[in-house]
Design an enzyme around this catalytic site. Structure first.
Site, PDB file in Angstrom:
ATOM      1  N   HIS A 144      13.226  -7.759 -12.003  1.00 46.04           N
ATOM      2  CA  HIS A 144      12.001  -7.755 -11.295  1.00 46.04           C
ATOM      3  C   HIS A 144      12.293  -8.000  -9.790  1.00 46.04           C
ATOM      4  CE1 HIS A 144       9.363  -8.714 -14.953  1.00 46.04           C
ATOM      5  NE2 HIS A 144      10.133  -7.840 -15.184  1.00 46.04           N
ATOM      6  N   ASP A 162      16.015  -3.296 -16.646  1.00 44.92           N
ATOM      7  CA  ASP A 162      14.760  -3.693 -17.012  1.00 44.92           C
ATOM      8  C   ASP A 162      13.927  -2.549 -16.401  1.00 44.92           C
ATOM      9  OD1 ASP A 162      12.401  -4.260 -17.899  1.00 44.92           O
ATOM     10  OD2 ASP A 162      12.320  -6.304 -16.608  1.00 44.92           O
ATOM     11  N   ASP A 189      14.394  -2.581 -24.501  1.00 42.69           N
ATOM     12  CA  ASP A 189      14.049  -3.053 -23.335  1.00 42.69           C
ATOM     13  C   ASP A 189      14.972  -4.115 -22.868  1.00 42.69           C
ATOM     14  OD1 ASP A 189      12.888  -3.878 -21.121  1.00 42.69           O
ATOM     15  OD2 ASP A 189      10.928  -4.889 -22.011  1.00 42.69           O
ATOM     16  N   HIS A 245       9.912   0.920 -22.044  1.00 41.63           N
ATOM     17  CA  HIS A 245       9.252   1.257 -20.808  1.00 41.63           C
ATOM     18  C   HIS A 245      10.004   1.562 -19.898  1.00 41.63           C
ATOM     19  CE1 HIS A 245      10.199  -2.331 -18.383  1.00 41.63           C
ATOM     20  NE2 HIS A 245      10.400  -2.957 -19.526  1.00 41.63           N
ATOM     21  N   GLU A 270       4.397  -1.146 -18.487  1.00 41.56           N
ATOM     22  CA  GLU A 270       4.793  -2.220 -19.387  1.00 41.56           C
ATOM     23  C   GLU A 270       4.545  -3.672 -18.591  1.00 41.56           C
ATOM     24  OE1 GLU A 270       7.535  -5.143 -21.234  1.00 41.56           O
ATOM     25  OE2 GLU A 270       7.534  -4.344 -19.060  1.00 41.56           O
ATOM     26  N   GLU A 271       4.997  -3.450 -17.235  1.00 38.37           N
ATOM     27  CA  GLU A 271       5.266  -4.690 -16.510  1.00 38.37           C
ATOM     28  C   GLU A 271       4.034  -5.412 -15.918  1.00 38.37           C
ATOM     29  OE1 GLU A 271       8.167  -6.013 -16.542  1.00 38.37           O
ATOM     30  OE2 GLU A 271       9.679  -4.540 -16.128  1.00 38.37           O
TER      31      GLU A 271
HETATM   32  C1  LIG Z   1      12.086  -7.709 -20.996  1.00 35.05           C
HETATM   33  C2  LIG Z   1      10.851  -7.288 -21.403  1.00 35.05           C
HETATM   34  O1  LIG Z   1      10.842  -7.356 -22.659  1.00 35.05           O
HETATM   35  N1  LIG Z   1      10.064  -6.784 -20.828  1.00 35.05           N
HETATM   36  C3  LIG Z   1       9.675  -6.890 -19.334  1.00 35.05           C
HETATM   37  C4  LIG Z   1      10.969  -6.999 -18.493  1.00 35.05           C
HETATM   38  O2  LIG Z   1      11.499  -7.886 -18.278  1.00 35.05           O
HETATM   39  C5  LIG Z   1      10.582  -9.103 -17.972  1.00 35.05           C
HETATM   40  C6  LIG Z   1      11.568 -10.421 -17.827  1.00 35.05           C
HETATM   41  O3  LIG Z   1      12.317 -10.752 -16.863  1.00 35.05           O
HETATM   42  C7  LIG Z   1       9.326  -9.361 -18.698  1.00 35.05           C
HETATM   43  O4  LIG Z   1       8.586 -10.169 -18.118  1.00 35.05           O
HETATM   44  C8  LIG Z   1       8.648  -8.174 -19.133  1.00 35.05           C
HETATM   45  O5  LIG Z   1       7.840  -8.373 -20.252  1.00 35.05           O
END
Ligand SMILES: CC(=O)N[C@@H]1CO[C@H](CO)[C@@H](O)[C@@H]1O
Ligand SMILES: *[C@@H]1O[C@H](CO)[C@@H](O)[C@H](O)[C@H]1NC(C)=O
Ligand SMILES: *[C@@H]1O[C@H](CO)[C@@H](O)[C@H](O)[C@H]1NC(C)=O
Length: 380
Positions: A348, A207, A269, A188, A241-242
């Site tokens: 985040h 991230d 990721d 993402h 994605e988030e």
């Molecule tokens: C890491 C991941 O797989 N995807 C995202 C980005 O990171 C946060 C964790 O801090 C996840 O909540 C999220 O799914």
């Protein structure tokens, strides 16, 4: 990344049978027009409607979910995530060392640094923000420039538009022998500040600027090498994605709907953090992934990177974009930057930068090599 208690799958069948088809297409249209989100929180359980504020509260608490508003199929009752796929896909051990090693010598730390710097310079890459759109268009333009410098590659790039502002991006190197099956590398490109999603500063270096830069670099070196695979390779940068894996779900479900065959999906990721005091490893995610493909990715790590691999702890339901492919029945693998228990505490927030202790582009570079070798070995 935060671990969640796993949910007993056994209970789900009973729940499923009495609530199936409770949500109609008309209800989905009306509620989504009213700004509500249809949220899938657990395997086999009917999704529930949430307001924007309630969705933001889930994100702030690090609760994982699929936002299925755009892809919900009233006939199918819930996202049937597959705990471990047994798709009869088979992968043979790496055998193209003579061709792959010279290409890996072109994987460049300074190119990765340039990509990452641009990505983290956007205030955030949130899926509804202008800078989130600009970041996506920048990736598209960067790929288009690489293609224009290597016209013989036959490669193409397109936006994959969504119902929100930020598009996903799909780049392809076509197959010379067949247009099927497709080998995918994805990750993402959006980022989030979970305390202030739409305007908060979210550099998202680890991230997931790191994975996005890995995919750009894998594309660049393969195209510059004049690589013409016999089956196609695709490079995906997912929007949103988030906020419930929305970009990857839209793409995976559209592929399923038109019957695209997928040989393998590799999710990148977070590839750049090594907790100070721990040794660097590639940690292969064991859940909602394909075990045969994961074994193959381990062989790629051994053969083509300077790292060793370990099996990670479970990531949990709806943890990253691989889950969107897994729930459509496609084989996916997810090599993570390290054990989740050694995770980056800065994601985040405005502190997910390349200057925190533990952030290592050298570590991340190994994932660009992994992705390049994976693509070559599966499609040559
Ligand atoms: C890491 C991941 O797989 N995807 C995202 C980005 O990171 C946060 C964790 O801090 C996840 O909540 C999220 O799914
Ligand atoms: C996506 O949207 C852009 C801008 O609105 C448009 O130019 C482009 O053609 C669209 N792409 C696809 C694949 O539909
Ligand atoms: C490495 O990159 C250069 C410059 O793009 C290119 O000319 C060369 O052929 C590449 N080498 C390999 C083995 O891919």
């Amino acid at each position: 990344m935060k671990l969640l208690p796993s949910i007993a799958l056994v209970l789900s069948t009973a729940v499923l049978s009495c609530t199936a088809a409770a949500i109609t297409r008309q209800e989905v249209e009306q509620n989504s027009a009213a700004g509500l989100h249809l949220i899938d929180l657990a395997p086999g359980v009917e999704p529930v409607w949430k307001t924007e504020e309630e969705v933001e509260a889930l994100i702030a608490q690090d609760i994982r979910f699929f936002d299925v508003t755009d892809v919900y199929d009233p006939g199918a009752a819930g996202t049937a995530a597959i705990a471990e796929s047994s798709l009869l896909a088979t992968y043979t051990a790496p055998s193209r060392q003579a061709q792959v090693q010279p290409i890996l010598a072109n994987v460049s730390l300074s190119m990765m640094e340039d990509y990452l710097t641009t990505l983290t310079d956007f205030n955030n890459r949130y899926y509804t923000s202008t800078t989130g759109l600009e970041a996506s268009l920048w990736i598209r333009d960067t790929i288009a420039t690489i293609i224009s410098e290597n016209l013989g590659s036959g490669a193409t790039v397109e936006l994959f538009n969504h119902t929100w502002l930020q598009p996903s991006i799909v780049a392809k190197i076509p197959g010379t022998a067949s247009q099927s099956p497709v080998t995918i590398i994805g990750g993402h490109m959006d980022s989030i500040n979970s305390r202030s999603p739409s305007t908060g500063r979210a550099p998202g270096a680890d991230d997931n600027g790191s994975g996005s830069a890995n995919i750009l670099e894998a594309f660049r070196v393969l195209v510059a090498a004049g690589f013409r695979p016999s089956t196609p390779v695709e490079f995906h940068w997912y929007a949103a994605e988030e906020v419930g894996l929305r970009g990857s779900q839209a793409i995976a479900s559209s592929y399923k709907n038109v019957g695209v065959e997928v040989k393998a999906m590799l999710q990148l990721d977070m590839t750049a953090y090594v907790r100070p005091g721990t040794g660097p490893v590639v940690a292969l995610v064991p859940d909602f992934t394909d075990s045969g493909l994961t074994t193959f990715v381990g062989q790629i790590v051994d053969e083509y990177t300077s790292l060793s691999w370990v099996i990670n702890d479970p990531c949990g339901y709806a943890c990253s974009d691989h889950a969107s492919w897994n729930s459509q029945g496609y084989p996916a693998a997810f090599p993570f930057e390290g054990l989740f228990s050694n995770g980056n505490p800065n994601t985040h927030t405005d502190s997910d930068t390349a200057s925190v202790a533990g952030f290592s582009l050298t570590h991340s570079l190994e994932y660009a090599k992994l992705a390049t070798a994976y693509a070559y070995e599966l499609s040559a």
